[in-house]
Motif scaffolding. Sequence first.
Motif, PDB file in Angstrom:
ATOM      1  N   THR A  25      15.529  -5.628  51.920  1.00 30.30           N
ATOM      2  CA  THR A  25      13.772  -6.700  50.988  1.00 30.30           C
ATOM      3  C   THR A  25      13.514  -7.644  50.982  1.00 30.30           C
ATOM      4  O   THR A  25      14.563  -8.176  51.598  1.00 30.30           O
TER       5      THR A  25
ATOM      6  N   PHE B 249      13.233  -1.091  58.255  1.00 34.18           N
ATOM      7  CA  PHE B 249      12.423  -3.027  57.589  1.00 34.18           C
ATOM      8  C   PHE B 249      12.190  -4.381  58.820  1.00 34.18           C
ATOM      9  O   PHE B 249      12.663  -3.992  59.508  1.00 34.18           O
TER      10      PHE B 249
ATOM     11  N   ARG C 147      15.445   2.766  46.817  1.00 29.97           N
ATOM     12  CA  ARG C 147      14.505   1.904  47.344  1.00 29.97           C
ATOM     13  C   ARG C 147      13.575   1.448  46.741  1.00 29.97           C
ATOM     14  O   ARG C 147      12.354   0.943  47.053  1.00 29.97           O
TER      15      ARG C 147
ATOM     16  N   LEU D 118       8.836  -9.136  45.782  1.00 30.43           N
ATOM     17  CA  LEU D 118       9.418  -8.119  46.598  1.00 30.43           C
ATOM     18  C   LEU D 118       8.614  -6.765  47.312  1.00 30.43           C
ATOM     19  O   LEU D 118       7.876  -6.621  47.044  1.00 30.43           O
ATOM     20  N   LEU D 119       8.700  -7.354  48.768  1.00 30.79           N
ATOM     21  CA  LEU D 119       7.859  -6.695  49.474  1.00 30.79           C
ATOM     22  C   LEU D 119       8.817  -4.709  49.276  1.00 30.79           C
ATOM     23  O   LEU D 119       9.838  -5.025  48.844  1.00 30.79           O
ATOM     24  N   PRO D 120       8.278  -3.772  49.765  1.00 30.02           N
ATOM     25  CA  PRO D 120       8.880  -2.475  49.570  1.00 30.02           C
ATOM     26  C   PRO D 120       9.869  -2.161  50.634  1.00 30.02           C
ATOM     27  O   PRO D 120      10.260  -2.995  51.231  1.00 30.02           O
ATOM     28  N   ALA D 121      10.801  -1.695  49.301  1.00 31.43           N
ATOM     29  CA  ALA D 121      12.315  -1.813  50.390  1.00 31.43           C
ATOM     30  C   ALA D 121      12.321  -0.765  51.036  1.00 31.43           C
ATOM     31  O   ALA D 121      11.919   0.440  51.096  1.00 31.43           O
TER      32      ALA D 121
ATOM     33  N   PRO E 168      12.180  -3.370  44.287  1.00 24.56           N
ATOM     34  CA  PRO E 168      10.650  -4.360  44.261  1.00 24.56           C
ATOM     35  C   PRO E 168      10.869  -4.157  42.515  1.00 24.56           C
ATOM     36  O   PRO E 168       9.864  -5.639  42.283  1.00 24.56           O
TER      37      PRO E 168
END
Length: 469
Positions: free
Chosen positions: A386, A293, A355, A368-371, A359
């Motif tokens: 994330t 990440f 994951r 939220l951004l991609p996990a 998001p």
Amino acid sequence: MQFINRHAEIRRLDAVGRRNAAALVVVWGRRRVGKSRLLTEWTERHDGLYWVADESAATIQRRYLAEELEAVLPDFARVDYPDWAAFFSRLSRDAASIGWHGPLVLDEFPYLVAQAPELPSVIQKWIDREKRQGGITLALAGSSQRMMQSAVLDASAPLYGRADEVLKVEPLAFGFVPEAIASDSAMDALEFFTCWGGMPRYWELAGSHGADYQTAVDELVLSPMGPLHDEVERLLRQEMPSAITLRPVLDAIGLGAHRSSEVAGRLQTPATAITRPLAQLQELGYVCREVPFGENERRTKRSLYRLADPFLRLWFRTVAAHRGSLRIAAAVDRRRYLTNVWPQLRAEAWEELCRAAIPRLAAPQTRLLPAARSWTAGAGEWDAVTGSADGSLLVLAECKATPRGLDARAVRRILNAMEARQPPPTRRRPRQREFWVCSPTFVVPRPELPSHVRLVDGHEVIMALSEPQ
């Protein structure tokens, strides 16, 4: 098994079919992902024709297709067509005479191109003429990404820019597993997905077993007589061109070599020699590249390579690892091979699903951004990380797939360990940090927790992964 989930794909195809006018549709995706079922469903809705090519010579292919077209175009098969240009010219005339607009689906299009490399150029000229005259909707489909790219999708391809609809068919979403197995249990859904991933063909074969994954895996995969016992070799050989030479790289990854240097070491070959095979396996959808990440995918060298599909992981850890023993083993012994690797397989599948879902589970006002996982030196490993797009929020998640569920004591123990661990580095220091604990089930009553802690159960993950993004 009933036709499920493909609502978005059918809507897009139906929009083309309802025009009753000339159009070009391109459909592709990896093998077993359900392209054929989707396309046959579409043609039935619009009185079209579905046909699948094989590896026969071009003259034989034209004869086979002409025989099928006889069902909608009388006397079409009474003529021997010397080339594809003559074939499509006659197709236009006969279809126009009765007002038939298709759709006509040519599945496994790469097989046709392999025997007649001129075919994309022929279709290019034909489809341009058809669009002027309001003729047939033609759909070209294939599993070989490389062949579809070179024939249709690349900027240099003859048919590039001609397609009215380009559709990549993805695996079925986890959220539709309960419908497929007729069970409301999140753990049943997870165990089914751990075996078969999102591949409709495998869902169809396993459907009669419902939630009994052990019997399904034994009869379909572990038994030498099972239809999926030799599945990986079959998949690789069916690629265009054959990808069987990539099998050693898959074996190395299946045995636990996840860094390129480890794969090269297992194969006793220079690391530079596996760069291209790894790229090809990613193109085919069999391997995925994972980066921690927060790191730039193009610049970082801290990559891990993993089998991209739960079924592939299952196959390599059971069948590939014990091929000789499985030939003579009784069912009880075959299942022991599955039992030994099952906790790890289930844990990997659950982490991947979490994951993907996290998001989508954010508060409405938070994006939220991609996990992704994180394995930064000094900060330990996190199952999912994330953050918000503005960097103000950091979400740290632990994903536990224990069959009996987590009770209050287990939740507190996990949270204590999370709070004591160093978080991964971020570009901006977040003002807020949240800890999420994800489990298919929790033992009730759930513990009372502070506002920065969230528990996510299997039903929330199912709901999050039931709708397209």
